[in-house]
Design a protein around this motif. Structure first.
Motif, PDB file in Angstrom:
ATOM      1  N   GLY A  29       0.836  -1.210   0.000  1.00 62.59           N
ATOM      2  CA  GLY A  29       0.000   0.000   0.000  1.00 62.59           C
ATOM      3  C   GLY A  29       0.865   1.252   0.000  1.00 62.59           C
ATOM      4  O   GLY A  29       0.623   2.191  -0.769  1.00 62.59           O
ATOM      5  N   GLU A  30       1.890   1.243   0.831  1.00 65.72           N
ATOM      6  CA  GLU A  30       2.782   2.423   0.893  1.00 65.72           C
ATOM      7  C   GLU A  30       3.458   2.650  -0.455  1.00 65.72           C
ATOM      8  O   GLU A  30       3.586   3.797  -0.909  1.00 65.72           O
ATOM      9  N   ARG A  31       3.853   1.555  -1.100  1.00 68.21           N
ATOM     10  CA  ARG A  31       4.497   1.691  -2.423  1.00 68.21           C
ATOM     11  C   ARG A  31       3.506   2.278  -3.427  1.00 68.21           C
ATOM     12  O   ARG A  31       3.827   3.182  -4.191  1.00 68.21           O
ATOM     13  N   GLY A  32       2.277   1.769  -3.388  1.00 69.15           N
ATOM     14  CA  GLY A  32       1.237   2.281  -4.296  1.00 69.15           C
ATOM     15  C   GLY A  32       1.027   3.777  -4.135  1.00 69.15           C
ATOM     16  O   GLY A  32       0.862   4.499  -5.124  1.00 69.15           O
ATOM     17  N   TRP A  33       1.015   4.238  -2.906  1.00 74.26           N
ATOM     18  CA  TRP A  33       0.815   5.675  -2.661  1.00 74.26           C
ATOM     19  C   TRP A  33       1.961   6.518  -3.203  1.00 74.26           C
ATOM     20  O   TRP A  33       1.771   7.676  -3.549  1.00 74.26           O
ATOM     21  N   ARG A  34       3.180   5.927  -3.215  1.00 73.47           N
ATOM     22  CA  ARG A  34       4.355   6.698  -3.670  1.00 73.47           C
ATOM     23  C   ARG A  34       4.457   6.748  -5.183  1.00 73.47           C
ATOM     24  O   ARG A  34       5.030   7.685  -5.746  1.00 73.47           O
ATOM     25  N   GLN A  35       3.921   5.720  -5.881  1.00 72.34           N
ATOM     26  CA  GLN A  35       4.252   5.596  -7.307  1.00 72.34           C
ATOM     27  C   GLN A  35       3.163   6.145  -8.228  1.00 72.34           C
ATOM     28  O   GLN A  35       2.041   6.426  -7.816  1.00 72.34           O
ATOM     29  N   GLU A  36       3.522   6.238  -9.502  1.00 73.70           N
ATOM     30  CA  GLU A  36       2.560   6.557 -10.561  1.00 73.70           C
ATOM     31  C   GLU A  36       1.690   5.311 -10.762  1.00 73.70           C
ATOM     32  O   GLU A  36       2.109   4.206 -10.417  1.00 73.70           O
ATOM     33  N   PRO A  37       0.484   5.464 -11.354  1.00 74.94           N
ATOM     34  CA  PRO A  37      -0.387   4.297 -11.519  1.00 74.94           C
ATOM     35  C   PRO A  37       0.261   3.161 -12.321  1.00 74.94           C
ATOM     36  O   PRO A  37       0.772   3.365 -13.418  1.00 74.94           O
ATOM     37  N   ARG A  38       0.239   1.963 -11.722  1.00 81.61           N
ATOM     38  CA  ARG A  38       0.671   0.725 -12.377  1.00 81.61           C
ATOM     39  C   ARG A  38      -0.332  -0.326 -11.958  1.00 81.61           C
ATOM     40  O   ARG A  38      -0.788  -0.316 -10.815  1.00 81.61           O
ATOM     41  N   TRP A  39      -0.668  -1.243 -12.865  1.00 78.08           N
ATOM     42  CA  TRP A  39      -1.837  -2.096 -12.626  1.00 78.08           C
ATOM     43  C   TRP A  39      -1.517  -3.573 -12.466  1.00 78.08           C
ATOM     44  O   TRP A  39      -0.776  -4.143 -13.259  1.00 78.08           O
ATOM     45  N   GLY A  40      -2.138  -4.154 -11.429  1.00 72.04           N
ATOM     46  CA  GLY A  40      -2.210  -5.600 -11.289  1.00 72.04           C
ATOM     47  C   GLY A  40      -0.900  -6.265 -10.912  1.00 72.04           C
ATOM     48  O   GLY A  40       0.080  -5.630 -10.536  1.00 72.04           O
ATOM     49  N   ILE A  41      -0.911  -7.578 -11.039  1.00 66.49           N
ATOM     50  CA  ILE A  41       0.233  -8.402 -10.612  1.00 66.49           C
ATOM     51  C   ILE A  41       1.496  -7.996 -11.355  1.00 66.49           C
ATOM     52  O   ILE A  41       2.584  -7.981 -10.788  1.00 66.49           O
ATOM     53  N   TRP A  42       1.356  -7.661 -12.635  1.00 64.30           N
ATOM     54  CA  TRP A  42       2.540  -7.405 -13.465  1.00 64.30           C
ATOM     55  C   TRP A  42       2.896  -5.929 -13.516  1.00 64.30           C
ATOM     56  O   TRP A  42       3.773  -5.529 -14.270  1.00 64.30           O
ATOM     57  N   GLN A  43       2.209  -5.136 -12.709  1.00 66.13           N
ATOM     58  CA  GLN A  43       2.534  -3.704 -12.570  1.00 66.13           C
ATOM     59  C   GLN A  43       2.662  -3.027 -13.929  1.00 66.13           C
ATOM     60  O   GLN A  43       3.669  -2.380 -14.258  1.00 66.13           O
ATOM     61  N   ILE A  44       1.640  -3.189 -14.746  1.00 71.10           N
ATOM     62  CA  ILE A  44       1.629  -2.621 -16.100  1.00 71.10           C
ATOM     63  C   ILE A  44       1.354  -1.122 -16.003  1.00 71.10           C
ATOM     64  O   ILE A  44       0.400  -0.708 -15.333  1.00 71.10           O
ATOM     65  N   PRO A  45       2.210  -0.293 -16.613  1.00 68.13           N
ATOM     66  CA  PRO A  45       2.030   1.153 -16.453  1.00 68.13           C
ATOM     67  C   PRO A  45       0.719   1.649 -17.061  1.00 68.13           C
ATOM     68  O   PRO A  45       0.259   1.119 -18.081  1.00 68.13           O
ATOM     69  N   GLU A  46       0.173   2.674 -16.433  1.00 65.83           N
ATOM     70  CA  GLU A  46      -1.061   3.301 -16.927  1.00 65.83           C
ATOM     71  C   GLU A  46      -0.901   3.759 -18.379  1.00 65.83           C
ATOM     72  O   GLU A  46      -1.851   3.699 -19.160  1.00 65.83           O
ATOM     73  N   ALA A  95      -5.275   3.124   5.101  1.00 65.95           N
ATOM     74  CA  ALA A  95      -5.638   4.170   4.126  1.00 65.95           C
ATOM     75  C   ALA A  95      -5.711   5.537   4.808  1.00 65.95           C
ATOM     76  O   ALA A  95      -5.221   6.545   4.262  1.00 65.95           O
ATOM     77  N   THR A  96      -6.275   5.582   5.995  1.00 68.84           N
ATOM     78  CA  THR A  96      -6.413   6.854   6.721  1.00 68.84           C
ATOM     79  C   THR A  96      -5.037   7.431   7.037  1.00 68.84           C
ATOM     80  O   THR A  96      -4.785   8.633   6.847  1.00 68.84           O
ATOM     81  N   ARG A  97      -4.139   6.578   7.513  1.00 66.80           N
ATOM     82  CA  ARG A  97      -2.781   7.053   7.851  1.00 66.80           C
ATOM     83  C   ARG A  97      -2.061   7.572   6.609  1.00 66.80           C
ATOM     84  O   ARG A  97      -1.475   8.668   6.627  1.00 66.80           O
TER      85      ARG A  97
END
Ligand SMILES: C[S@@+](CC[C@H](N)C(=O)[O-])C[C@H]1O[C@@H](n2cnc3c(N)ncnc32)[C@H](O)[C@@H]1O
Length: 260
Positions: A29-46, A95-97
């Motif tokens: 979750g922390e990584r997701g908040w730091r990065q640009e959108p990437r999707w799913g298991i294979w982290q496919i860029p938006e 999510a709140t934090r």
């Protein structure tokens, strides 16, 4: 319309699962908040999938099964005013934090994405990445997403491809292989239990049944992706290997528009 105060057995079961496992999802979750959108298991860029409008200024969005909230954070950075609903208080605590740390405003609701306490037509955009998309009953949450959207509003969701659900061993945490273990026709509720004692309920439908459901409810299909690993590999990630996911789709993404 189901009574929001009476939660179905699988929602209570999945709540226990997610409240217990929430600590395991903090770092992703922390990584997701730091990065640009990437999707799913294979982290496919938006930039390859184009699931989000570039400019969401003034748009009201709802994330159905928002977990740690990073998808809503991506929407907020594009200008949206996000609301997220999730069945797990422990996930919402993360999510709140993170929202406070990143100074992003998200309205977070503890509840079931099949019965959202918001008025009809409250949102311009709805999304689910492995939230309601796989944990809620599509015969309930798809009509609920339709109700929540304005005419012309979009629903995007990403989850397991039905072929991967078909090949999943429901009594172990082994990766999917080439064995067809469930029936394709009639696929709907998928109850699994693992050797460590954890149990959960997911949902999926055969592709043709997804199409029929969208049409019945009043969604047009704008786009459909079957996600593939960009390269092979034998390491197991979320019940699959990249080798399997070079040959077969592990994930599906639907992009829908509410008929006006
Ligand atoms: C894999 S996580 C979602 C990942 C998410 N993209 C994130 O940012 O963490 C799945 C989430 O769905 C939630 N969930 C499961 N069933 C739900 C339901 N019926 N309504 C709302 N949320 C649900 C779980 O509590 C969990 O937080």
């Amino acid at each position: 319309m189901p009574d929001p105060n009476e939660l179905p057995d699988y929602v209570l079961r999945n709540r226990v699962l997610w409240d217990t496992s929430a600590p395991d999802w903090v770092s992703s979750g922390e990584r997701g908040w730091r990065q640009e959108p990437r999707w799913g298991i294979w982290q496919i860029p938006e930039s390859e999938l184009g699931l989000l409008p570039d400019d969401m200024s003034g748009m009201r969005s709802i994330e159905l099964g928002c977990g740690t909230g990073y998808v809503s954070c991506w929407l907020a950075r594009r200008g949206a005013r996000p609301v997220g609903i999730d069945n797990s208080e422990a996930q919402l605590a993360t999510a709140t934090r993170l929202a406070a740390e990143h100074e992003i405003e998200i309205e977070l609701i503890h509840g079931n994405a099949e019965t959202v306490p918001k008025a009809d037509g409250s949102f311009d955009f709805a999304i689910s990445e492995y939230g309601a998309a796989i944990w809620a009953d599509p015969y309930l949450w798809i009509p609920e997403a339709w109700r929540l959207l304005v005419p012309g509003g979009e629903l995007v969701f990403l989850g397991n491809h039905p072929l991967a659900s078909l090949c999943q061993d429901l009594q172990s945490d082994a990766p999917v292989d080439r064995t067809l273990r469930q029936a394709w026709f009639g696929m709907h509720r998928i109850d699994w239990s693992e050797p460590d004692g954890s149990t959960g309920t997911e949902f999926n439908l055969p592709t043709g049944e997804w199409w029929r459901l969208f049409d019945r409810v009043g969604f047009d299909v704008v786009d459909y992706h079957e996600l593939r690993s960009p390269q092979g590999g034998s390491e197991v990630k979320f019940y699959t290997t990249a080798d399997w996911a070079r040959s077969y789709p592990t994930e599906q993404v639907w992009k829908l528009r509410k008929r006006g």
